[in-house]
Design a protein around this motif. Structure first.
Motif, PDB file in Angstrom:
ATOM      1  N   ALA A 112       9.702  29.546  46.645  1.00  0.00           N
ATOM      2  CA  ALA A 112      11.147  29.377  46.511  1.00  0.00           C
ATOM      3  C   ALA A 112      11.428  28.076  45.792  1.00  0.00           C
ATOM      4  O   ALA A 112      10.642  27.130  45.853  1.00  0.00           O
ATOM      5  CB  ALA A 112      11.804  29.374  47.890  1.00  0.00           C
ATOM      6  N   PHE A 113      12.551  28.035  45.105  1.00  0.00           N
ATOM      7  CA  PHE A 113      13.021  26.814  44.472  1.00  0.00           C
ATOM      8  C   PHE A 113      14.113  26.239  45.365  1.00  0.00           C
ATOM      9  O   PHE A 113      15.143  26.880  45.571  1.00  0.00           O
ATOM     10  CB  PHE A 113      13.534  27.091  43.055  1.00  0.00           C
ATOM     11  CG  PHE A 113      12.430  27.310  42.060  1.00  0.00           C
ATOM     12  CD1 PHE A 113      11.903  26.234  41.347  1.00  0.00           C
ATOM     13  CD2 PHE A 113      11.910  28.567  41.844  1.00  0.00           C
ATOM     14  CE1 PHE A 113      10.878  26.428  40.434  1.00  0.00           C
ATOM     15  CE2 PHE A 113      10.875  28.773  40.930  1.00  0.00           C
ATOM     16  CZ  PHE A 113      10.363  27.692  40.223  1.00  0.00           C
ATOM     17  N   LEU A 114      13.865  25.041  45.926  1.00  0.00           N
ATOM     18  CA  LEU A 114      14.750  24.459  46.920  1.00  0.00           C
ATOM     19  C   LEU A 114      15.555  23.287  46.367  1.00  0.00           C
ATOM     20  O   LEU A 114      15.058  22.516  45.554  1.00  0.00           O
ATOM     21  CB  LEU A 114      13.942  23.974  48.126  1.00  0.00           C
ATOM     22  CG  LEU A 114      13.057  25.015  48.825  1.00  0.00           C
ATOM     23  CD1 LEU A 114      12.314  24.360  49.991  1.00  0.00           C
ATOM     24  CD2 LEU A 114      13.868  26.203  49.302  1.00  0.00           C
ATOM     25  N   SER A 115      16.776  23.150  46.864  1.00  0.00           N
ATOM     26  CA  SER A 115      17.612  21.993  46.546  1.00  0.00           C
ATOM     27  C   SER A 115      17.437  20.948  47.642  1.00  0.00           C
ATOM     28  O   SER A 115      16.868  21.229  48.708  1.00  0.00           O
ATOM     29  CB  SER A 115      19.080  22.411  46.465  1.00  0.00           C
ATOM     30  OG  SER A 115      19.570  22.722  47.761  1.00  0.00           O
ATOM     31  N   SER A 116      17.965  19.764  47.420  1.00  0.00           N
ATOM     32  CA  SER A 116      17.851  18.715  48.438  1.00  0.00           C
ATOM     33  C   SER A 116      18.603  19.093  49.713  1.00  0.00           C
ATOM     34  O   SER A 116      18.245  18.638  50.798  1.00  0.00           O
ATOM     35  CB  SER A 116      18.338  17.372  47.892  1.00  0.00           C
ATOM     36  OG  SER A 116      19.682  17.464  47.479  1.00  0.00           O
ATOM     37  N   ALA A 117      19.599  19.956  49.622  1.00  0.00           N
ATOM     38  CA  ALA A 117      20.329  20.411  50.808  1.00  0.00           C
ATOM     39  C   ALA A 117      19.446  21.272  51.711  1.00  0.00           C
ATOM     40  O   ALA A 117      19.767  21.463  52.886  1.00  0.00           O
ATOM     41  CB  ALA A 117      21.577  21.188  50.395  1.00  0.00           C
ATOM     42  N   GLU A 118      18.331  21.785  51.167  1.00  0.00           N
ATOM     43  CA  GLU A 118      17.423  22.640  51.936  1.00  0.00           C
ATOM     44  C   GLU A 118      16.182  21.879  52.416  1.00  0.00           C
ATOM     45  O   GLU A 118      15.207  22.474  52.855  1.00  0.00           O
ATOM     46  CB  GLU A 118      17.009  23.837  51.074  1.00  0.00           C
ATOM     47  CG  GLU A 118      18.204  24.721  50.715  1.00  0.00           C
ATOM     48  CD  GLU A 118      17.915  25.686  49.588  1.00  0.00           C
ATOM     49  OE1 GLU A 118      18.060  26.902  49.833  1.00  0.00           O
ATOM     50  OE2 GLU A 118      17.546  25.232  48.485  1.00  0.00           O
ATOM     51  N   ALA A 119      16.245  20.558  52.367  1.00  0.00           N
ATOM     52  CA  ALA A 119      15.093  19.719  52.718  1.00  0.00           C
ATOM     53  C   ALA A 119      14.596  19.965  54.140  1.00  0.00           C
ATOM     54  O   ALA A 119      13.408  19.817  54.410  1.00  0.00           O
ATOM     55  CB  ALA A 119      15.431  18.247  52.530  1.00  0.00           C
ATOM     56  N   SER A 120      15.463  20.370  55.049  1.00  0.00           N
ATOM     57  CA  SER A 120      15.038  20.611  56.439  1.00  0.00           C
ATOM     58  C   SER A 120      14.044  21.757  56.548  1.00  0.00           C
ATOM     59  O   SER A 120      13.364  21.891  57.565  1.00  0.00           O
ATOM     60  CB  SER A 120      16.247  20.884  57.328  1.00  0.00           C
ATOM     61  OG  SER A 120      16.881  22.085  56.923  1.00  0.00           O
ATOM     62  N   MET A 121      13.920  22.557  55.494  1.00  0.00           N
ATOM     63  CA  MET A 121      12.957  23.657  55.476  1.00  0.00           C
ATOM     64  C   MET A 121      11.549  23.166  55.149  1.00  0.00           C
ATOM     65  O   MET A 121      10.600  23.944  55.163  1.00  0.00           O
ATOM     66  CB  MET A 121      13.396  24.720  54.456  1.00  0.00           C
ATOM     67  CG  MET A 121      14.737  25.367  54.795  1.00  0.00           C
ATOM     68  SD  MET A 121      15.416  26.361  53.437  1.00  0.00           S
ATOM     69  CE  MET A 121      14.198  27.649  53.309  1.00  0.00           C
ATOM     70  N   CYS A 122      11.406  21.858  54.860  1.00  0.00           N
ATOM     71  CA  CYS A 122      10.136  21.268  54.439  1.00  0.00           C
ATOM     72  C   CYS A 122       9.648  20.249  55.465  1.00  0.00           C
ATOM     73  O   CYS A 122      10.450  19.652  56.171  1.00  0.00           O
ATOM     74  CB  CYS A 122      10.322  20.539  53.107  1.00  0.00           C
ATOM     75  SG  CYS A 122      10.942  21.569  51.767  1.00  0.00           S
ATOM     76  N   PRO A 123       8.321  20.009  55.506  1.00  0.00           N
ATOM     77  CA  PRO A 123       7.798  18.921  56.323  1.00  0.00           C
ATOM     78  C   PRO A 123       8.168  17.570  55.690  1.00  0.00           C
ATOM     79  O   PRO A 123       8.713  17.528  54.581  1.00  0.00           O
ATOM     80  CB  PRO A 123       6.287  19.166  56.328  1.00  0.00           C
ATOM     81  CG  PRO A 123       6.030  19.981  55.125  1.00  0.00           C
ATOM     82  CD  PRO A 123       7.272  20.763  54.837  1.00  0.00           C
ATOM     83  N   PRO A 124       7.854  16.451  56.366  1.00  0.00           N
ATOM     84  CA  PRO A 124       8.274  15.136  55.872  1.00  0.00           C
ATOM     85  C   PRO A 124       7.906  14.829  54.417  1.00  0.00           C
ATOM     86  O   PRO A 124       8.728  14.264  53.692  1.00  0.00           O
ATOM     87  CB  PRO A 124       7.600  14.171  56.843  1.00  0.00           C
ATOM     88  CG  PRO A 124       7.516  14.940  58.124  1.00  0.00           C
ATOM     89  CD  PRO A 124       7.219  16.357  57.695  1.00  0.00           C
ATOM     90  N   ALA A 125       6.723  15.166  53.958  1.00  0.00           N
ATOM     91  CA  ALA A 125       6.341  14.849  52.571  1.00  0.00           C
ATOM     92  C   ALA A 125       7.239  15.582  51.573  1.00  0.00           C
ATOM     93  O   ALA A 125       7.682  15.007  50.585  1.00  0.00           O
ATOM     94  CB  ALA A 125       4.876  15.187  52.320  1.00  0.00           C
TER      95      ALA A 125
END
Length: 140
Positions: A112-125
């Motif tokens: 998927a191509f994520l925006s910064s608004a979707e950062a919670s879908m990612c681990p800390p790095a």
């Protein structure tokens, strides 16, 4: 080795490909995982950054990175996702041109191509890379 040093979990050393398209960051989700990670992975013994990242991206997304186009993006250290022992991941990130269209393969269930608004879908790095790209005006 000093007393108690075995209490420290080893740091995970990994490589990541930073690929932005339409102001969104390419991220992948491994089968059985909930979070989206930066595409890439660990080097094989004796493998350099370029060879290791080319291999990982070919395996995960079926695209060929151009070794001559590699550009260092960042080296970061963050808490590793999914480890109760508090271990860290040391991630060396590169941008690179590629041939082919990224598509999940092997262990990758979804890209998927994520925006910064979707950062919670990612681990800390991944969250940190999204913040860096947003601060540079490269992702929304």
């Amino acid at each position: 080795m000093h007393p108690g040093s075995d209490k420290f979990a080893p740091t995970i050393d990994s490589l990541a490909w930073i690929h932005v398209r339409d102001r969104r960051l390419l991220s992948v989700r491994t089968t059985g995982k909930a979070k989206f990670y930066l595409p890439g992975g660990k080097r094989e013994p004796g493998e350099g950054d370029v060879a290791g990242l080319c291999r990982e991206i070919r395996e995960e997304l079926g695209v060929t990175l151009d070794p001559l186009s590699f550009r260092f993006f960042a080296a970061l250290e963050e808490r590793a996702d999914g480890f109760a022992d508090g271990r860290l991941v040391r991630m060396t990130c590169y941008t690179a041109d590629h041939e082919g269209e990224p598509a999940p393969s092997g262990e990758i269930a979804e890209a998927a191509f994520l925006s910064s608004a979707e950062a919670s879908m990612c681990p800390p790095a991944g969250q940190r890379v999204l913040r860096m790209l947003a601060e540079a005006g490269l992702v929304d």
